[in-house]
Structures are given as structure tokens and as C-alpha cells.
Design a protein around this motif. Structure first.
Motif, short mmCIF file in Angstrom:
data_model
loop_
_atom_site.label_atom_id
_atom_site.label_comp_id
_atom_site.label_asym_id
_atom_site.label_seq_id
_atom_site.Cartn_x
_atom_site.Cartn_y
_atom_site.Cartn_z
N SER A 1 0.27 57.17 87.92
CA SER A 1 -0.60 56.04 88.27
C SER A 1 -0.94 55.18 87.06
O SER A 1 -0.98 53.95 87.15
CB SER A 1 -1.88 56.55 88.93
N THR A 2 -1.16 55.83 85.91
CA THR A 2 -1.47 55.08 84.68
C THR A 2 -0.31 54.18 84.29
O THR A 2 -0.49 53.01 83.94
CB THR A 2 -1.80 56.03 83.53
N GLN A 3 0.90 54.73 84.35
CA GLN A 3 2.07 53.94 83.99
C GLN A 3 2.30 52.79 84.97
O GLN A 3 2.60 51.66 84.55
CB GLN A 3 3.30 54.84 83.92
N VAL A 4 2.15 53.05 86.25
CA VAL A 4 2.38 52.00 87.25
C VAL A 4 1.36 50.87 87.10
O VAL A 4 1.71 49.69 87.21
CB VAL A 4 2.34 52.60 88.67
N ILE A 5 0.11 51.21 86.85
CA ILE A 5 -0.91 50.19 86.63
C ILE A 5 -0.57 49.35 85.40
O ILE A 5 -0.69 48.12 85.41
CB ILE A 5 -2.31 50.83 86.48
N PHE A 6 -0.11 50.02 84.35
CA PHE A 6 0.31 49.31 83.14
C PHE A 6 1.47 48.37 83.45
O PHE A 6 1.50 47.23 82.97
CB PHE A 6 0.71 50.31 82.06
N TYR A 7 2.41 48.82 84.27
CA TYR A 7 3.56 47.98 84.62
C TYR A 7 3.11 46.73 85.38
O TYR A 7 3.62 45.63 85.13
CB TYR A 7 4.56 48.76 85.48
N PHE A 8 2.17 46.90 86.30
CA PHE A 8 1.68 45.76 87.07
C PHE A 8 1.02 44.73 86.16
O PHE A 8 1.25 43.53 86.29
CB PHE A 8 0.68 46.21 88.14
N ILE A 9 0.20 45.19 85.23
CA ILE A 9 -0.51 44.27 84.33
C ILE A 9 0.47 43.55 83.41
O ILE A 9 0.43 42.32 83.26
CB ILE A 9 -1.56 45.03 83.49
N LEU A 10 1.39 44.32 82.81
CA LEU A 10 2.36 43.71 81.90
C LEU A 10 3.31 42.79 82.64
O LEU A 10 3.61 41.67 82.17
CB LEU A 10 3.14 44.81 81.17
N GLU A 11 3.79 43.22 83.79
CA GLU A 11 4.71 42.41 84.57
C GLU A 11 4.05 41.10 84.98
O GLU A 11 4.67 40.03 84.93
CB GLU A 11 5.18 43.18 85.80
#
Length: 254
Positions: free
Chosen positions: A102-112
Motif C-alpha cells: 500500500s505504501t508503494q502504490v500510494i507513492f506511485y499515485f503521487i509521483l505519477e
């Protein structure tokens, strides 16, 4: 399930061919129903625009998508595999914890969102809009599958926004697949052309959703369009999303 996959397929097959098959399945299974809704006229009260796309226009979109997916997306997945491997991507057991995923996916959404937003602004500059991004705007009345209908150069340009996060963190393959599924569902929903009572934008204030992306396509004005994308823009994090949406709508409609 994962045990079966890693036993019968190589990392390369799973990361490249498996990811491509997953993407195609989720994309077309989530996008095709909106074509059916439009053709049949079902749930028309939730359709944002009254105008419908012709059957020929829908078929053109599907044909081009299949061409671009096999000629652009798949080769990119294959060529980027060494990068993901060098950054630590793995498919072996054990699976990462849900906290890590979940931490990685949230980071991906923000960066993307950050990369996509600024990349999209660049695409709306005069020359790039005319020669590249205008292809995506051929459909003033978008439907789910038009989310990935774009010039090959744009596919490469903005595809970078989707893969940069995973390339940096080197996630487990299951995390990469989850991110891919969520990102595909998000972009299909934003282009679906319908605003339902259960649409995510009704519950998540910083998410623009289909309403504002539909408006963005309907305008076809490169100098103003970026302000209406607003999927998860940085202005949303500052609490300004709704203000900008209202002010820009009032300005454009006079």
C-alpha cells in the motif's frame, strides 16, 4: 496462485508477457462495457454528454489501440525489463506485506500524478498539441477506451509517468500488477463519459473524475485544457481543487 506462476513461468515471462496480458484484460474488460452502454442507450441519464460516438469511430479507436499496444506498449515492457530487474524487482515468495504494498502504490499515485500533470501541460503547448496530443483529443466525447488512444510519442512520453515509480523502488511483481490494475481502472473511469452516483469523485474531493475530464475533452482548447484534468493534482493537496474547478468553469462559460 503466485506459487504456480513462478513455478511454471520465468521472471521475464511474468514481468513482460504476464503484465501485458493483465493490462489488456483489465483495460478492455473495463472499457468495452461503456461502448455497449452508449450503443444501447442504457443508463443515459448518467451520461455527461448527449452526443454519442459513431460505430465507425469506436471501431477505429479499438483498431488503433490494438496496433499501438502490440507495436509500442509490449516492446516497451520488454525493453524496460532489465531496468526493473536491476532496481530489485522480484516475483519470488514470500509476498510483501500489505503495508509495503500500500505504501508503494500510494507513492506511485503521487509521483505519477506529478509527472503526468506537468507532462500533460507540456503536451498542451502549441507545437506538441498540434503534432502529438491532438490525436488523443480526436474524441470530444470520450468513452473508456479513449483513455489510451494517443500518438505513439505520447504513449512513450506519458507512459514514463506510470513506470517511473516502480522503476525507482523495484517492487515485487504483485505490487507492480496491483498498481497497473488500479491505474488502468482510474484512467478508464476518468474517460468513461458517465457520472454515476457511485463515481469516485463523489466521495474523494481531490479526484476530478469523468465530469472534469469530459469537460477537458469537450473544450478542445490547448491553452485552457490542463486546468481541467485535475485527477489528483497538487492543487488538490493544497485544498484548492474545487476553487479552481468552479472559477475556471465560470470563466470559460462566461
Amino acid at each position: 496462485m503466485m506459487q504456480y506462476l513462478i513455478t511454471h513461468f520465468s521472471d521475464f515471462q511474468l514481468a513482460c508477457l504476464g503484465s501485458f496480458f493483465l493490462h489488456e484484460s483489465v483495460f478492455f474488460l473495463s472499457g468495452l462495457p461503456f461502448i455497449c452502454l452508449e450503443r444501447a442507450g442504457w443508463l443515459s441519464k448518467y451520461k455527461i454528454q448527449t452526443k454519442n460516438n459513431s460505430t465507425a469511430a469506436q471501431e477505429k479507436c479499438i483498431t488503433r489501440l490494438l496496433l499501438y499496444h502490440f507495436a509500442v506498449n509490449l516492446p516497451v515492457m520488454i525493453l524496460s525489463y532489465p531496468v526493473f530487474r536491476s532496481m530489485g524487482m522480484r516475483s519470488s515468495l514470500p509476498l510483501p506485506s500489505w503495508k509495503v504494498i500500500s505504501t508503494q502504490v500510494i507513492f506511485y499515485f503521487i509521483l505519477e500524478d506529478f509527472v503526468f500533470y506537468w507532462g500533460h501541460r507540456i503536451l498542451h503547448t502549441k507545437w506538441l498539441y498540434k503534432h502529438v496530443h491532438s490525436v488523443h483529443h480526436e474524441y470530444a466525447t470520450p468513452f473508456g477506451l479513449t483513455s489510451e488512444y494517443a500518438h505513439p510519442a505520447e504513449i512513450l512520453f506519458l507512459g514514463f509517468a506510470t513506470i517511473v515509480g516502480p522503476a525507482i523502488t523495484g517492487p515485487h511483481l504483485i505490487t507492480l500488477w496491483l498498481w497497473m490494475v488500479l491505474r488502468v481502472l482510474e484512467t478508464v473511469e476518468a474517460h468513461c463519459g458517465y457520472h454515476f452516483p457511485w463515481s469516485l469523485s463523489n466521495f474523494l474531493p481531490i479526484y476530478g473524475g469523468a465530469d472534469f475530464h469530459d469537460y477537458h475533452h469537450r473544450l478542445l482548447l490547448p491553452s485552457q485544457a490542463t486546468i481541467h484534468l485535475l485527477l489528483l493534482t497538487w492543487t488538490g493537496y493544497l485544498g484548492l481543487t474545487r476553487v479552481i474547478k468552479v472559477e475556471s468553469a465560470e470563466e470559460d462559460w462566461g
